[in-house]
Enzyme design. Sequence first.
Site, PDB file in Angstrom:
ATOM      1  N   LYS A 148      -1.233  -0.537 -25.035  1.00 20.96           N
ATOM      2  CA  LYS A 148      -0.788  -0.659 -26.141  1.00 20.96           C
ATOM      3  C   LYS A 148      -0.150  -0.738 -26.905  1.00 20.96           C
ATOM      4  O   LYS A 148       0.712  -1.836 -26.193  1.00 20.96           O
ATOM      5  CB  LYS A 148      -2.245   0.316 -26.721  1.00 20.96           C
ATOM      6  CG  LYS A 148      -3.847   0.070 -25.719  1.00 20.96           C
ATOM      7  CD  LYS A 148      -4.871   0.846 -25.915  1.00 20.96           C
ATOM      8  CE  LYS A 148      -5.968   1.168 -25.365  1.00 20.96           C
ATOM      9  NZ  LYS A 148      -7.481   1.831 -25.301  1.00 20.96           N
ATOM     10  N   ARG A 155      -0.952  -3.050 -18.022  1.00 26.79           N
ATOM     11  CA  ARG A 155      -2.652  -3.028 -18.311  1.00 26.79           C
ATOM     12  C   ARG A 155      -2.735  -1.490 -16.463  1.00 26.79           C
ATOM     13  O   ARG A 155      -2.715  -1.922 -15.688  1.00 26.79           O
ATOM     14  CB  ARG A 155      -3.920  -3.103 -18.018  1.00 26.79           C
ATOM     15  CG  ARG A 155      -3.729  -4.723 -18.340  1.00 26.79           C
ATOM     16  CD  ARG A 155      -4.990  -5.405 -18.716  1.00 26.79           C
ATOM     17  NE  ARG A 155      -6.458  -4.437 -18.967  1.00 26.79           N
ATOM     18  CZ  ARG A 155      -6.237  -5.117 -20.400  1.00 26.79           C
ATOM     19  NH1 ARG A 155      -5.728  -5.755 -21.380  1.00 26.79           N
ATOM     20  NH2 ARG A 155      -7.047  -3.586 -21.200  1.00 26.79           N
ATOM     21  N   ASP A 174      -5.578  12.379 -25.547  1.00 29.06           N
ATOM     22  CA  ASP A 174      -5.605  11.287 -25.356  1.00 29.06           C
ATOM     23  C   ASP A 174      -5.366  10.260 -26.689  1.00 29.06           C
ATOM     24  O   ASP A 174      -5.328  10.206 -27.331  1.00 29.06           O
ATOM     25  CB  ASP A 174      -6.960  10.762 -25.115  1.00 29.06           C
ATOM     26  CG  ASP A 174      -7.348   9.746 -24.655  1.00 29.06           C
ATOM     27  OD1 ASP A 174      -6.330   8.208 -25.048  1.00 29.06           O
ATOM     28  OD2 ASP A 174      -8.440   8.873 -24.441  1.00 29.06           O
ATOM     29  N   TYR A 228       0.535  -1.166   0.151  1.00 30.43           N
ATOM     30  CA  TYR A 228       0.081  -0.393  -0.224  1.00 30.43           C
ATOM     31  C   TYR A 228       0.956   1.255   0.195  1.00 30.43           C
ATOM     32  O   TYR A 228       1.653   0.977   1.120  1.00 30.43           O
ATOM     33  CB  TYR A 228      -0.730   0.135   1.119  1.00 30.43           C
ATOM     34  CG  TYR A 228      -2.480   0.008   1.320  1.00 30.43           C
ATOM     35  CD1 TYR A 228      -2.634   1.656   0.424  1.00 30.43           C
ATOM     36  CD2 TYR A 228      -3.104  -0.956   0.415  1.00 30.43           C
ATOM     37  CE1 TYR A 228      -4.537   0.910  -0.075  1.00 30.43           C
ATOM     38  CE2 TYR A 228      -4.458  -0.879  -0.070  1.00 30.43           C
ATOM     39  CZ  TYR A 228      -4.995  -0.015  -0.094  1.00 30.43           C
ATOM     40  OH  TYR A 228      -6.245   0.017  -0.824  1.00 30.43           O
ATOM     41  N   GLU A 287      -0.755   4.806  -0.639  1.00 32.23           N
ATOM     42  CA  GLU A 287      -1.480   6.015  -1.162  1.00 32.23           C
ATOM     43  C   GLU A 287      -0.124   7.366  -0.511  1.00 32.23           C
ATOM     44  O   GLU A 287       0.575   7.569   0.194  1.00 32.23           O
ATOM     45  CB  GLU A 287      -2.332   6.082   0.598  1.00 32.23           C
ATOM     46  CG  GLU A 287      -3.206   5.430  -0.376  1.00 32.23           C
ATOM     47  CD  GLU A 287      -4.780   5.309   0.667  1.00 32.23           C
ATOM     48  OE1 GLU A 287      -4.348   6.451   1.156  1.00 32.23           O
ATOM     49  OE2 GLU A 287      -5.736   4.943   0.077  1.00 32.23           O
ATOM     50  N   THR A 319      -2.733   4.630 -22.220  1.00 35.15           N
ATOM     51  CA  THR A 319      -2.282   4.072 -21.304  1.00 35.15           C
ATOM     52  C   THR A 319      -1.576   3.317 -21.286  1.00 35.15           C
ATOM     53  O   THR A 319      -0.559   3.681 -22.125  1.00 35.15           O
ATOM     54  CB  THR A 319      -3.531   2.584 -22.267  1.00 35.15           C
ATOM     55  OG1 THR A 319      -2.780   2.594 -23.465  1.00 35.15           O
ATOM     56  CG2 THR A 319      -5.018   3.374 -22.096  1.00 35.15           C
TER      57      THR A 319
HETATM   58  C1  LIG Z   1      -8.293   2.768 -24.239  1.00 37.59           C
HETATM   59  C2  LIG Z   1      -8.663   4.098 -24.524  1.00 37.59           C
HETATM   60  C3  LIG Z   1      -8.850   4.018 -23.155  1.00 37.59           C
HETATM   61  C4  LIG Z   1      -9.331   3.486 -21.972  1.00 37.59           C
HETATM   62  O1  LIG Z   1      -8.406   2.889 -21.475  1.00 37.59           O
HETATM   63  P1  LIG Z   1      -8.901   1.623 -20.484  1.00 37.59           P
HETATM   64  O2  LIG Z   1      -7.802   1.157 -19.637  1.00 37.59           O
HETATM   65  O3  LIG Z   1      -9.400   0.822 -21.218  1.00 37.59           O
HETATM   66  O4  LIG Z   1      -9.746   2.309 -19.961  1.00 37.59           O
HETATM   67  C5  LIG Z   1      -9.094   6.025 -23.373  1.00 37.59           C
HETATM   68  N1  LIG Z   1      -8.974   7.073 -24.387  1.00 37.59           N
HETATM   69  C6  LIG Z   1      -8.625   5.803 -25.597  1.00 37.59           C
HETATM   70  C7  LIG Z   1      -8.496   6.905 -26.673  1.00 37.59           C
HETATM   71  C8  LIG Z   1      -8.343   4.420 -25.606  1.00 37.59           C
HETATM   72  O5  LIG Z   1      -7.918   4.033 -26.973  1.00 37.59           O
END
Ligand SMILES: *Cc1c(COP(=O)(O)O)cnc(C)c1O
Length: 420
Positions: free
Chosen positions: A227, A233, A198, A52, A54, A224
């Site tokens: 990907k 993750r 994003d 933990y 925080e 993220t």
């Molecule tokens: C995959 C994705 C997210 C969210 O990611 P999670 O880890 O699934 O919550 C946010 N924005 C875009 C553009 C994405 O492709």
Amino acid sequence: MLSALEQYDPEIYELLRQEKALQSGTIRLIPSENYVSKAVMTATGSVMTNKYAEGYPGKRYYEGQQFTDLVESLAIARAKKVFKADHANVQPYSGSIANMAAYLALIQPGDTIMGLSLPNGGHLTHGWKVSATSKFFNSVSYDVDPNTGLLDYDKIADLAKKHKPKLLISGATAYSRTIDFAKFAEIAKSIGAFHVSDIAHISGLVVAGLHPSPVPHADVVSTTTHKTLRGPRGGMLLCKEEHQKNVDKAVFPGLQGGPHMHTITAVAVALAEADTPEFVAYAKQIIKNAKRLAAKLMEHGFNIVTGGTDNHLMLIDLRTKNVPGKKLAKALDRARIVSNYNTIPNDPAPPFNPSGLRIGTPAITTRGMKEDQMDLIAGFINKVAENIDNESVIEKVGQEVLMLCSHFPVPDHFIIPNNK
Ligand SMILES: *Cc1c(COP(=O)(O)O)cnc(C)c1O
């Protein structure tokens, strides 16, 4: 580690064994998926899962942070280096939470946000109806051009002038072309809005220098880590120094409690891997493969939205083949090719049975597949589409896919050289 699981919980062990076989015996074309390295997998399943922590390095609410502080500091330093950012927050549990934190760091609930609509390639968390981001904020969406499938910056600027959002979101989850982040910054500036970018999908390409970075052009950048970046993750925020305090506060204590230290550990490892020439070569091959796959599919008579791709993914408009997206995705799955059905811009079909298929190359490129294999895969997809009601053909394609997979074993032991 798996043998302990086999002894204690054979039921779960068996499911993991089968999942592993599935991941190795299928061609995984979901553009948001990948295979992580041995080092990332090891860090994910490490002792840090017991912690933990925080707070932030040096300012924790619990004792015993001798090593968590060092690990998180390393993750932050590596993120700042590869993204060339003033500040990084590596604690968001996922991309969705990272986006919510970015908004909360900059604006107030009830303020207006503006992002790409979900059916046009935006993410749920860009203010789509069913997402909490549209309940806590007033949401306005922009679309891509219905004819070309491309972002129309003049239209976005007009819409921004009309609705005066406090925050403009760039980035997408199903857009195959280069995004002009400087244009988004200019539009945001013209109406005094913040710009959140994003790059959940393309962050690996950005780090490799193969897609322009939004870091110089956005107040906050969200991504993220799992990907194209090929980490565990998780989520991450990058920002200019002026927003550092608000971003950190929005993540903790604003939205989250204890950070997932095992994930942060693995993020640190993935960022070191991303900072290598091997990773750049990998990212280059992702794009080469996607371009080849798109070209071959077009030769087979498929219509690729925008006529091709600049990145790791593409959207196929299936109307020229007269087969609905869901039906094809399910038939491909039976042929051991994993994809997802998707809306296409201006889709005449309902969202639960859309006209498109979304595919991408990050996972198969990690397996070492190159242009020749893309030609085979395009052929497989075409064969299934043209024999959508013929189970024996679909099964035959499945056998060919299995053969191809056996030549490109899942690299669950691949190790990226450490260049330090
Ligand atoms: C995959 C994705 C997210 C969210 O990611 P999670 O880890 O699934 O919550 C946010 N924005 C875009 C553009 C994405 O492709």
